[in-house]
Motif scaffolding. Structure first.
Motif: not given
Length: 305
Positions: A188-217
């Motif tokens: 989601r590179i295109d989407e990520s670039r759009w987000l940081t141009r249009n919205v104040r994103v506080r924190a972000m990561m990609d879901l590579s290991d699953g929501l159950g592992a990545d959200l706690p991180r």
């Protein structure tokens, strides 16, 4: 609870898992205010306009793909995995190096198809493959891809900026990697670039290991807790809630924004990406409010069967 130890008295990797291992290794690196990073290494040079971004990732036969998998799809996945980490921090990838480690009995046709997939994936985001390395092995094939690029100083997003009360969103749909989604995803590179141009994103990561592992991180990095609505999770075709939480390899964006930005984001997103769902799945809360997040664990390296 004490970890089991090997005969030599050393704790086994399977007892600690990836996060603890990485934390112990990172502590040994030289401390520097010019080096930062979560999903990628981000380096700041004095006087430079942008931050240098570096990432390396690998796919291993028998772990990330089967021996029978189309090598063109293996190449696609090998390139897109590090590019998904670029999306996680809103960075632009530019150059790639390929390290190919394969048994000598592997056919040249397999390698040609693999590189066809690598090149197709790289061209999708204007990344130039500039070199690499090859080696023989008696074990399974391994393809490692190292990518360099940049991110503007005012658009780099880490995992650590989330605040209590922030809304949590995910792009796309979750689950389905076991049905082959993990071989055909587009970061989601295109989407990520759009987000940081249009919205104040506080924190972000990609879901590579699953929501159950990545959200706690993500929550841990931001020093907050989290609360989600399981029934709100956007499911891929044929996936159930447990798949969305624990299958892994979704490669979607998980990010936090301030609640006042919620409605504006939803409206603008529908206009810009009408075919890609954007779902609010919950929010950050104070750590003390979290007793049982009811999340199954996602994929954890060294601790999978």
């Amino acid at each position: 609870m004490k970890s089991r130890q090997s005969a030599s008295g050393r704790t086994r990797l399977g007892e600690v898992g990836e996060d603890v291992l990485l934390a112990s290794l990172l502590r040994e690196l030289p401390a520097s205010r010019k080096f930062i990073g979560d999903d990628c290494a981000v380096v700041d040079f004095r006087g430079a306009k942008n931050l240098l971004v570096l990432k390396t990732d690998c796919v291993v036969e028998g772990i990330h793909f089967r021996a029978s998998t189309d090598p063109a799809l293996v190449g696609w996945k090998a390139m897109m995995r590090p590019l998904s980490d670029f999306a996680a921090i809103s960075a632009v990838p530019q150059f790639a190096l390929i390290t190919l480690i394969v048994p000598s009995a592997r056919s040249t046709l397999w390698v040609k198809k693999l590189y066809r997939g690598l090149r197709r994936a790289a061209s999708r985001f204007d990344v130039t493959i500039v070199g690499g390395e090859t080696s023989a092995t008696r074990g399974p094939a391994v393809i490692s891809v190292s990518v360099s690029g940049f991110v503007e100083k005012n658009r780099w997003i880490s995992r650590a900026g989330g605040k209590t009360g922030d809304d949590l969103f995910v792009t796309g749909r979750l689950g389905g990697s076991l049905r082959g989604k993990h071989l055909r995803f587009v970061p989601r590179i295109d989407e990520s670039r759009w987000l940081t141009r249009n919205v104040r994103v506080r924190a972000m990561m990609d879901l590579s290991d699953g929501l159950g592992a990545d959200l706690p991180r993500l929550a841990k990095a931001s020093r907050v807790g989290f609360q989600i609505g399981r029934s709100k999770l956007p499911l891929a075709a044929g996936a159930e809630i447990d798949n969305a939480i624990s299958d892994g390899e979704d490669y979607e964006l998980l990010f936090a924004i301030s609640p006042p930005d919620r409605d504006r984001l939803k409206k603008a997103w529908r206009k810009k990406f009408p075919k890609l769902p954007l779902t609010r799945i919950g929010k950050f809360v104070s750590q003390s409010a979290i007793r049982d997040p009811q999340l199954k664990r996602g994929y954890v390296h060294f601790q999978q069967p």
